[in-house]
Design an enzyme around this catalytic site. Sequence first.
Site, PDB file in Angstrom:
ATOM      1  N   GLU A   1       0.830  -1.200   0.000  1.00  0.00           N
ATOM      2  CA  GLU A   1       0.000   0.000   0.000  1.00  0.00           C
ATOM      3  C   GLU A   1       0.869   1.256   0.000  1.00  0.00           C
ATOM      4  OE1 GLU A   1      -2.064   0.800   3.616  1.00  0.00           O
ATOM      5  OE2 GLU A   1      -3.552   2.060   2.637  1.00  0.00           O
TER       6      GLU A   1
ATOM      7  N   ARG B   1      -1.469  35.504 -14.899  1.00  0.00           N
ATOM      8  CA  ARG B   1      -1.952  36.482 -13.911  1.00  0.00           C
ATOM      9  C   ARG B   1      -0.951  37.640 -13.810  1.00  0.00           C
ATOM     10  NH1 ARG B   1      -5.795  39.073 -11.045  1.00  0.00           N
ATOM     11  NH2 ARG B   1      -5.108  39.582  -8.930  1.00  0.00           N
TER      12      ARG B   1
ATOM     13  N   GLN C   1      10.293  36.108  -7.997  1.00  0.00           N
ATOM     14  CA  GLN C   1      11.011  34.901  -7.558  1.00  0.00           C
ATOM     15  C   GLN C   1      10.247  34.142  -6.463  1.00  0.00           C
ATOM     16  OE1 GLN C   1      14.914  35.190  -5.560  1.00  0.00           O
ATOM     17  NE2 GLN C   1      15.718  34.366  -7.472  1.00  0.00           N
TER      18      GLN C   1
END
Length: 397
Positions: free
Chosen positions: A256, A282, A293
């Site tokens: 798992e 944007r 940065q």
Amino acid sequence: MSPNQPVDPALSLAALLEDDHPEKRKVSEWARENLDDERLFERDHRSEFWREGWQRCADYGIQGLVIAPEFGGSGLDLITALLRFEGLGVGCRDAGLVFALSSQIWTMQMALDRFGTDAQRARYLPGLVRGEQMGAFTITEHEAGSDAFALTTTATPIDGGYRLNGHKAWVSLSPVADVFVVFATTDPALKRWGITAFLVDADNPGLEVLPPRQKMGMRTTPFADVVFTDCEVPADAVLGNVGSGAGIFSTVMESERAFLLAGSVGQLERQITETADYANTRQQFEKPIGSFQAVSHAIADMKVGHEFARLSLYKAAALQAAGTPSMMAAAIAKLAASEAALEGSINSVRVHGARGYVSEFGVERGVRDTLGGVIYGGSSDIQRNIVARLLGLPKGE
Ligand SMILES: Cc1cc2nc3c(=O)[nH]c(=O)nc-3n(C[C@H](O)[C@H](O)[C@H](O)COP(=O)(O)OP(=O)(O)OC[C@H]3O[C@@H](n4cnc5c(N)ncnc54)[C@H](O)[C@@H]3O)c2cc1C
């Protein structure tokens, strides 16, 4: 089943080196076309499972990836299966559906396929692979979480079988499951050596699934407690041998840990692309925010986390496919993948600003969906404990 199916080392290497491996791309493209459900926002809000999506995945072969053809599966090797599962995460936005599939495939089915008798496998696997049936895996109890072997659910021998009594907690898929792998003790005095796994049908009158619980994320995976009250099962419901439950659980957990987070790693890949696209478009201060940065580094950190998680998963899977001990690698993979997915989701919200925080854009869902990853399948602390123990450090009190 396929864990022992040999893997060509060239495939393991290609999986590590090719970010856009064809096995992964094929499934991500299919998922984009077939699992893009416009009702996801609403279903997440209502904690609603998408049965139709589950069936589409079964028809495409997801539930049967590593199951032998005689039971209806594809019998794929573990590396190919991992690549496909990662692709599912890239292409499917419903993290609850991907988690529900992971949970059934890498825990419940894994336990049944690896430890079941031919008769048990023939009885359950074909229906699970076809998507007609669903399976849940239940060990956790309210007082036995990380310390799973402290479980108190009992299995008392009766004529021809066992009578189960106990209360299991936080069971993924339980409200829709047809069959459960249940861990109970046949002899509490033997502690972990008294634990036995059972296959219990959901229509057993002694099994009651309590009302589904609301949760923070992966809300489209149904999830509830399960109560066993004088639940009688025949002797052939025992999975593996009486007293071998702890061994079954440990084996399944190791698998798992290597595979459960593959979908999340795929989802992180999609988030990185979308976050970078957003940062490129944007504009603030008359520049794309990605030119700052602080923003570009947040996205670079997402990529570094993703890369490390991916490499760790494939290393753990390659070791398991080769039948080599993988406890350290599997613990690192689970830790790296779950933490990278969570950190990446948080960074994505930061970069999207208010659009990240407001539900309608779907970005905040990533944080809610990934937080569970540092808890289920052994919390991050438990993975660190395993790593520390394997480094020879003393066991903590
Ligand atoms: C989304 C989700 C799905 C799940 N699905 C299933 C399922 O299908 N079947 C099932 O059986 N269970 C399931 N679980 C339960 C899950 O396995 C447990 O939540 C998990 O094992 C942790 O147990 P707990 O919640 O009781 O936390 P606890 O064990 O109480 O841990 C609480 C905190 O203490 C820390 N802690 C505990 N012990 C140690 C230690 N020795 N060293 C350091 N830190 C420690 C933990 O890291 C954690 O931060 C699910 C849980 C979640 C969140």
